[in-house]
Write an enzyme that holds these catalytic residues in place. Structure first.
Site, PDB file in Angstrom:
ATOM      1  N   HIS A  65       2.692  17.118  21.522  1.00 11.77           N
ATOM      2  CA  HIS A  65       1.573  18.028  21.796  1.00 11.77           C
ATOM      3  C   HIS A  65       2.177  19.391  22.126  1.00 11.77           C
ATOM      4  CE1 HIS A  65      -1.537  14.840  21.958  1.00 11.77           C
ATOM      5  NE2 HIS A  65      -0.533  14.098  22.380  1.00 11.77           N
ATOM      6  N   ARG A  67       0.247  22.174  22.268  1.00 15.88           N
ATOM      7  CA  ARG A  67      -0.821  22.813  23.076  1.00 15.88           C
ATOM      8  C   ARG A  67      -1.307  24.169  22.601  1.00 15.88           C
ATOM      9  NH1 ARG A  67      -2.156  18.061  25.003  1.00 15.88           N
ATOM     10  NH2 ARG A  67      -1.036  17.351  26.833  1.00 15.88           N
ATOM     11  N   HIS A 182      -4.932   6.484  17.449  1.00 11.79           N
ATOM     12  CA  HIS A 182      -4.797   6.260  18.892  1.00 11.79           C
ATOM     13  C   HIS A 182      -5.770   5.120  19.188  1.00 11.79           C
ATOM     14  CE1 HIS A 182      -5.106   7.936  23.220  1.00 11.79           C
ATOM     15  NE2 HIS A 182      -5.978   6.952  23.150  1.00 11.79           N
ATOM     16  N   ASP A 308       5.426  11.385  22.394  1.00 12.23           N
ATOM     17  CA  ASP A 308       4.097  11.686  22.962  1.00 12.23           C
ATOM     18  C   ASP A 308       4.251  12.728  24.071  1.00 12.23           C
ATOM     19  OD1 ASP A 308       1.423  11.864  23.423  1.00 12.23           O
ATOM     20  OD2 ASP A 308       1.139   9.819  24.130  1.00 12.23           O
ATOM     21  N   HIS A 312       1.385  19.066  30.854  1.00  9.75           N
ATOM     22  CA  HIS A 312       0.237  19.447  31.689  1.00  9.75           C
ATOM     23  C   HIS A 312       0.765  20.292  32.836  1.00  9.75           C
ATOM     24  CE1 HIS A 312      -2.690  16.997  29.615  1.00  9.75           C
ATOM     25  NE2 HIS A 312      -1.921  15.934  29.727  1.00  9.75           N
TER      26      HIS A 312
HETATM   27  O1  DOR Z   1      -1.111  10.486  27.745  1.00 11.62           O
HETATM   28  C1  DOR Z   1      -1.636  11.062  26.801  1.00 11.62           C
HETATM   29  N1  DOR Z   1      -1.748  12.399  26.751  1.00 11.62           N
HETATM   30  N2  DOR Z   1      -2.132  10.337  25.778  1.00 11.62           N
HETATM   31  C2  DOR Z   1      -2.841  10.869  24.791  1.00 11.62           C
HETATM   32  O2  DOR Z   1      -3.241  10.162  23.920  1.00 11.62           O
HETATM   33  C3  DOR Z   1      -3.145  12.325  24.789  1.00 11.62           C
HETATM   34  C4  DOR Z   1      -2.140  13.063  25.560  1.00 11.62           C
HETATM   35  C5  DOR Z   1      -2.535  14.493  25.837  1.00 11.62           C
HETATM   36  O3  DOR Z   1      -3.000  15.187  24.942  1.00 11.62           O
HETATM   37  O4  DOR Z   1      -2.316  14.938  26.977  1.00 11.62           O
END
Ligand code: DOR
Length: 433
Positions: A65, A67, A182, A308, A312
């Site tokens: 990701h 972002r 997913h 993955d 955040h």
């Molecule tokens: O833990 C996760 N975070 N699983 C996901 O499927 C999405 C991801 C996110 O986008 O933060």
């Protein structure tokens, strides 16, 4: 550039031996037991002593990701690809759950453009299956592929409608593309935040049962078998899901799968203490599940190791467990955690390279996964013995949400080369500008 005396591990050519590698004009020009070119005769030649290091085709992370656009406070394409090359990844495929969602060619082209500007790892956008990840209307796969999308996924917002998944598989297979699923039955997950079981109950957390994952894995397998359309299962975490995929592969169903380092390293026991960095989706499971994920990686049921990488901000994690966002960063810690599997005899080094480079390339039809003469020189050099500690401030990713802070790791990428150019060298700040 001449890489000398390294141990080349390239399963695509069946090589695991000491080799010299010559890179000319960004491509692999020669591989031989010994290549002697004098630097004094050739001023432009850069000789790199790779003695004691493993040389592998560049790692490819098929689940990242980044972002951007929209959540640049968590990560940008630049900081994400900086973290990627520092972790040994020469390429990453990035998920569509950005803001706006990558559900149209304009966003896909934007991601590609930003990646070109960052000029670090290669970036392959995975576009959304449905508009806005809402599960109601398919995106224009063909247009998205023309703009650079390499696969389709509503990761983070699973498709509840089986008929939508059917249409998605049919549409994707007509274009030779892969759907990445997913797997989560949202009705069973409810507002769960941790693996359903004793630990969650003991901690007072609402459970997410493995059956929620298993049912959807079973659905995708059955649809894939019925339609003869390829499907890839993201972040497999439950033992039954691994067994379902194993049985399906034995029947010849075109299904593939990935596992993350946190799902083969940590169990739900890591939640004791309520570290929100351990809140991920799918959740950390039981030791039985972890063992089966490892078995799946070992016997090839699970084709790839994927990070993955889910950045955040502190604001989204420094809250009560129930309110914390799901996900942890991973790009910089995948390699040592995967090398632990080698140390424990779960994988050979060559299988590790297969799961981190060759298989990801083959599954999504990407360049890379090989160092055959003539291909673009995307190369990872790593030290299997280097011991280092994960220090929050040293993490390159913009977000620091990993439970591995403070852990002692063994194994580190020391150089990442993309298209013949050094994009990361340990101890040096490489600036592409
Ligand atoms: O833990 C996760 N975070 N699983 C996901 O499927 C999405 C991801 C996110 O986008 O933060």
């Amino acid at each position: 550039m001449l890489l000398k005396n390294g141990r080349l591990v390239d399963p695509s050519q069946g090589i695991d031996d000491i080799r010299d590698i010559l890179i000319v004009d960004g491509k692999i020009a020669a591989i031989a037991t010994r290549i002697d070119i004098s630097e004094s005769n050739n001023e432009a030649l850069k000789v790199i002593d790779a003695q004691g290091l493993i040389i592998a085709p560049g790692f490819i992370d098929i689940h990242t990701h980044l972002r951007e656009p929209g959540y640049e406070y968590k990560e940008t394409i630049r900081t994400g690809t900086e973290a990627a090359v520092a972790g040994g990844f020469s390429a990453v495929a990035c998920m569509a759950n950005t803001q706006p969602v990558n559900d149209n060619a304009g966003i896909t082209a934007f991601v590609k453009r930003q990646a070109l500007t960052a000029n670090l790892a290669r970036v392959y956008p995975i576009a959304a299956i449905t508009v806005g990840l809402k599960g109601a209307q398919l995106t224009d796969f063909s247009d998205l592929m023309r703009a650079g999308a390499v696969a389709f996924s509503d990761d983070g917002a699973p498709l509840t409608s089986s008929v939508m998944m059917r249409y998605a598989l049919e549409y994707a297979s007509s274009l030779g593309a892969t759907i990445i699923s997913h797997c989560e039955d949202l009705s069973l997950v409810g507002n769960g935040v941790a693996n359903e079981g004793f630990t969650a109950t003991d901690l007072g957390l609402v459970g997410m049962p493995t059956i929620a994952e298993d049912l959807m894995v079973a659905r995708e397998i059955m649809l894939s078998e019925y339609l003869q359309a390829r499907v890839h299962i993201a972040h497999v975490s439950s033992a039954r899901a691994v067994r379902l995929i194993r049985e399906a592969k034995e029947r010849g169903v075109p299904v593939s799968a990935e596992a993350t380092p946190h799902h083969f390293t940590l169990t739900e026991a890591a939640l004791v203490g309520y570290d929100t960095n351990c809140k991920v989706n799918p959740p950390l499971r039981s030791s039985v599940d972890v063992m089966e994920v490892r078995r799946g990686l070992s016997d090839g049921t699970i084709d790839c190791i994927a990070s993955d990488h889910a950045p955040h901000s502190a604001n989204e994690k420094d809250v009560e467990f129930d309110y914390a966002a799901f996900g942890m960063v991973g790009l910089e810690t995948v390699l040592p955690l995967a090398l632990q599997l080698v140390g424990e005899g779960v994988l050979t080094l060559s299988q590790l390279v297969e799961r981190m480079s060759c298989n990801p390339a083959n599954l999504l039809g990407l360049p890379g996964g090989t160092l055959k003469v003539g291909v673009d020189a995307d190369v990872t050099l790593f030290d299997t013995q280097r011991v280092w500690q994960v220090v929050k401030e040293n993490l390159i990713s913009k977000s620091k949400n990993t439970p591995f802070v403070g852990y002692q790791m063994r194994g580190k990428a020391v150089m990442t080369i993309v298209g013949g150019k050094i994009k990361f060298q340990e101890g040096t700040a490489i600036s592409p500008f």
